[in-house]
Design an enzyme around this catalytic site. Structure first.
Site, short mmCIF file in Angstrom:
data_model
loop_
_atom_site.label_atom_id
_atom_site.label_comp_id
_atom_site.label_asym_id
_atom_site.label_seq_id
_atom_site.Cartn_x
_atom_site.Cartn_y
_atom_site.Cartn_z
CD GLU A 104 9.63 12.72 11.97
OE1 GLU A 104 8.36 12.32 12.00
OE2 GLU A 104 10.70 12.01 11.66
CD GLU A 122 13.09 0.50 9.91
OE1 GLU A 122 13.42 -0.73 9.50
OE2 GLU A 122 13.70 1.23 10.70
CE LYS A 151 -1.66 2.94 2.03
NZ LYS A 151 -1.59 4.42 1.86
CB CYS A 178 13.23 8.72 8.51
SG CYS A 178 14.32 7.37 7.66
#
Ligand SMILES: NC(=O)c1ccc[n+]([C@@H]2O[C@H](COP(=O)([O-])OP(=O)(O)OC[C@H]3O[C@@H](n4cnc5c(N)ncnc54)[C@H](O)[C@@H]3O)[C@@H](O)[C@H]2O)c1
Ligand SMILES: O=C/C=C/C=C(\O)C(=O)O
Length: 484
Positions: free
Chosen positions: A388, A252, A176, A286
Site C-alpha cells: 500500500e 478497518e 483519539k 483506503c
C-alpha cells in the site's frame, strides 16, 4: 495560530504538553495541539463511565435519536467551520471536503439515528416437556465505553462513522484523532455542548500512538471495546493490546485495491471512475485503486486516457475551485510516497506520467506535493503492485482472460475493495462474486449506501460496520427466557 484542546466531560481541557500542527499546503504552523497524558485519558474514561450511569444512560431510544439528529443538524449548521478546519488540517480541496467529508459527518449520525429507532430483536416461543412452554426474547444493551482510534485521511467522516453508531447504541466514547488532523474532533465537542449532549458522552484526547494517548486509550482497563481505522500493522498492535481484558475490536485497515476494466466497459465511465478511485483525496483513500487491470484490446487507449486525465489535474490550495489535487498529509508521508516513486523507476517501470515532485509556486514549495503518477511495465511481484503506497499513483497492467484477472486481483494479503467495469451484467455478477474483498463496486466507485455492510476481508479488517451491522459491535445482545 490557534490552540486545539482536548474535550473531556463537556470541558475544553488544556495541558502543559503541546505538539505542532502544520498544514501540508505550505508547511506553515496553523495550530498548537494540547497533548493528553495518562491523567487526561483517565479523566476522559472516567467521564465516559459516569455518563453511562447519568442522564445519558437513562435516556429512551427516542431521546437518543433526537440528540443524534440534533448533532447532525449542528454539523450542518456549522458546515463552513468544519470545512475550514478539515481543509486546513489535510490540505484537501474544499470541493472534495464539501461534497464528501463534511456531509458524511452529518449523515453518519442520521443513518444510525434511523437504524436504532427501527431495529427489531428476536423472539422465540418454545415448547417444554411440561407442556407450559417458555418465551425467549433478546435485548440489546450498550457495551459501555468505546475507544475510537482514528486515521488522518478522512478525519471527520471516519471518526463519526464510529461515534454515530456507538452513541446510537447508548455507549459513550473516548476519541483519539490522528495527530495529523486534530481540529474537527474538538470542533465536534462544541456541537455536542450546543445540542445539549450530556457531559462525558463524547470525549476527545489528542496525542500519538505508542506510549501516548492512543495507547493509553487502547490499554485502559475502563475501555470496554476498541474501534480502529488505520494501517494494518497498527491494527495488529491494537488487537494485541485489546487482548488484555478480552476487549472486542473492530478494525478497518489497509488495502491494495484493484480496478478491473473489461474491453466491453463504458469507456468514458471507466475512465471517470478510475480517475477518482486513483487520485481522489490525493490517493489517500483506503478504498482507492493502486492496481488497474485492463483487458488487452483497450489497454493502450485506456493508459493514454488516464495519462491525459492525470496531466489535467491542477495541484493547488484547498480554496481554489480549480484545484483537482491537494498535497499529501505530511512531509513524512510525502517522503514515503516519493520513495515508492523512486523504487518504481529503479525496478524499470515505464513512467506514463509523473513519478516525482512537481514544481510548485514559491509560496507552496514547502508543501507535501507529489505528482499524480501512473506506471506500466511492472509485474505482480513488484512492491509497487503489492504494498500500500497511499498516494496519487497506480500501476496499470493488461490482462487477457477473466479467470486470470480474478486470480491476479485476489493475489494480495489485503481484501478491502475492488471496482469492476463491464457492460456484461452476467460477467459483473460472476466476477464480483469471486473477488476476495469486503466491498465490490460494479461500474461505480465509493458509491455508499450507509445501510450496507462495510469492512475488509483478510488483512484489511475485522468486522463489518454500517446499518444494522454496526449493532453487532456496539451492543451486547442478551437473551431472556421466561418459563410459563
Ligand atoms: N479500512 C478503512 O476503512 C480505512 C479507512 C481509512 C484509512 N485506512 C488506512 O489507514 C492508514 C492511513 O491512516 P494512518 O496513517 O492514520 O494510520 P495509522 O495506523 O498510522 O494511525 C491511525 C491511528 O492510530 C493511532 N495509533 C498508532 N499507533 C498506535 C498504537 N500503538 N496504539 C493506539 N493507537 C495508535 C494513530 O495515532 C492514529 O490516530 C492507511 O493504511 C489506510 O489504508 C483504512
Ligand atoms: O479511506 C477510507 C474510506 C472509508 C470510508 C468509509 O468508512 C465509509 O464510506 O463509510
Amino acid at each position: 495560530m490557534k490552540d486545539v484542546h482536548n474535550f473531556i466531560n463537556g470541558e475544553f481541557v488544556a495541558t502543559e504538553r503541546f505538539f505542532d500542527k502544520r498544514t501540508p499546503v505550505d508547511n506553515s504552523l496553523i495550530a498548537r495541539v494540547h497533548e493528553a497524558g495518562k491523567a487526561e485519558v483517565d479523566a476522559a474514561v472516567a467521564a465516559a463511565r459516569a455518563a453511562l450511569h447519568g442522564p445519558w444512560g437513562r435516556m429512551t431510544v427516542a431521546e437518543r435519536v433526537d440528540l443524534l439528529n440534533a448533532v447532525a443538524d449542528g454539523i450542518n449548521r456549522r458546515f463552513d467551520d468544519f470545512l475550514q478546519a478539515e481543509c486546513a488540517d489535510t490540505g484537501k480541496p474544499r470541493s472534495l471536503a464539501s461534497h464528501i467529508d463534511i456531509p458524511r459527518g452529518a449523515a453518519n449520525f442520521k443513518i444510525f439515528a434511523d437504524v436504532i429507532k427501527s431495529v427489531p430483536t428476536e423472539f422465540f416461543e418454545m415448547a417444554t416437556p411440561d407442556g407450559l412452554g417458555a418465551l425467549n426474547y433478546s435485548l440489546r444493551r450498550p457495551v459501555g465505553v468505546v475507544g475510537v482510534i482514528c486515521p488522518w485521511n478522512l478525519p471527520l467522516l471516519l471518526m463519526t462513522w464510529k461515534v454515530g453508531p456507538a452513541l446510537a447504541c447508548g455507549n459513550t466514547v473516548v476519541v483519539k484523532p490522528s495527530e495529523e488532523t486534530p481540529q474537527t474532533a474538538t470542533l465536534l465537542g462544541e456541537v455536542m455542548n450546543e445540542v445539549g449532549m450530556p457531559k462525558g458522552v463524547y470525549n476527545v484526547v489528542h496525542g500519538f500512538g505508542p506510549d501516548s494517548a492512543g495507547e493509553f486509550v487502547t490499554s485502559h482497563p475502563g475501555v470496554n471495546a476498541i474501534t480502529f481505522t488505520g494501517e494494518t500493522r497498527t491494527g495488529s498492535v491494537i488487537m494485541k493490546t485489546a487482548a488484555e481484558g478480552a476487549r472486542p475490536v473492530s478494525l478497518e485497515m489497509g488495502g491494495k485495491n484493484p480496478a478491473i476494466v473489461f474491453a466491453d466497459c463504458d469507456f468514458d465511465k471507466a475512465i471517470e471512475g478510475t480517475m477518482r478511485s486513483v487520485f481522489a483525496n490525493c490517493g489517500q483513500v483506503c478504498l482507492g485503486t493502486e492496481r488497474v487491470y485492463v483487458e488487452r484490446p483497450i489497454f493502450e487507449r485506456f493508459v493514454e486516457a488516464m495519462k491525459k486525465g492525470a496531466e489535467g489535474l491542477r495541484l493547488g490550495r484547498p480554496e481554489d475551485p480549480q484545484t483537482g489535487l491537494g498535497p499529501l498529509i505530511s512531509q513524512e508521508h510525502r517522503d514515503k510516497v516519493l520513495s515508492y516513486y523512486a523504487r518504481a523507476t529503479e525496478l524499470g517501470a515505464t513512467v506514463v506520467t509523473g513519478g516525482g515532485a512537481p514544481d510548485m509556486p514559491a509560496e507552496l514549495a514547502e508543501g507535501a506535493w507529489v505528482q499524480p503518477t501512473l506506471w506500466t511495465g511492472l509485474d505482480d511481484s513488484s512492491p509497487i503492485a503489492r504494498e500500500e503506497i497511499f498516494g496519487p499513483c497506480a500501476l496499470i497492467q493488461p490482462f487477457d482472460a477473466e479467470d486470470e484477472v480474478i486470480r491476479r486481483a485476489n493475489d494480495t494479503e489485503y481484501g478491502l475493495a475492488c471496482s469492476i467495469w463491464t457492460e456484461n451484467l452476467a460477467r459483473a455478477h460472476r466476477v464480483a462474486g469471486q473477488i476476495e474483498a469486503g466491498l465490490v463496486w460494479v461500474n461505480s466507485w465509493f458509491l455508499r449506501d450507509l445501510r450496507t455492510p462495510f469492512g475488509g476481508a483478510k488483512q484489511s479488517g475485522i468486522g463489518r460496520e454500517g446499518g444494522v451491522h454496526s449493532l453487532e459491535f456496539y451492543t451486547e445482545l442478551k437473551n431472556i427466557c421466561i418459563k410459563l
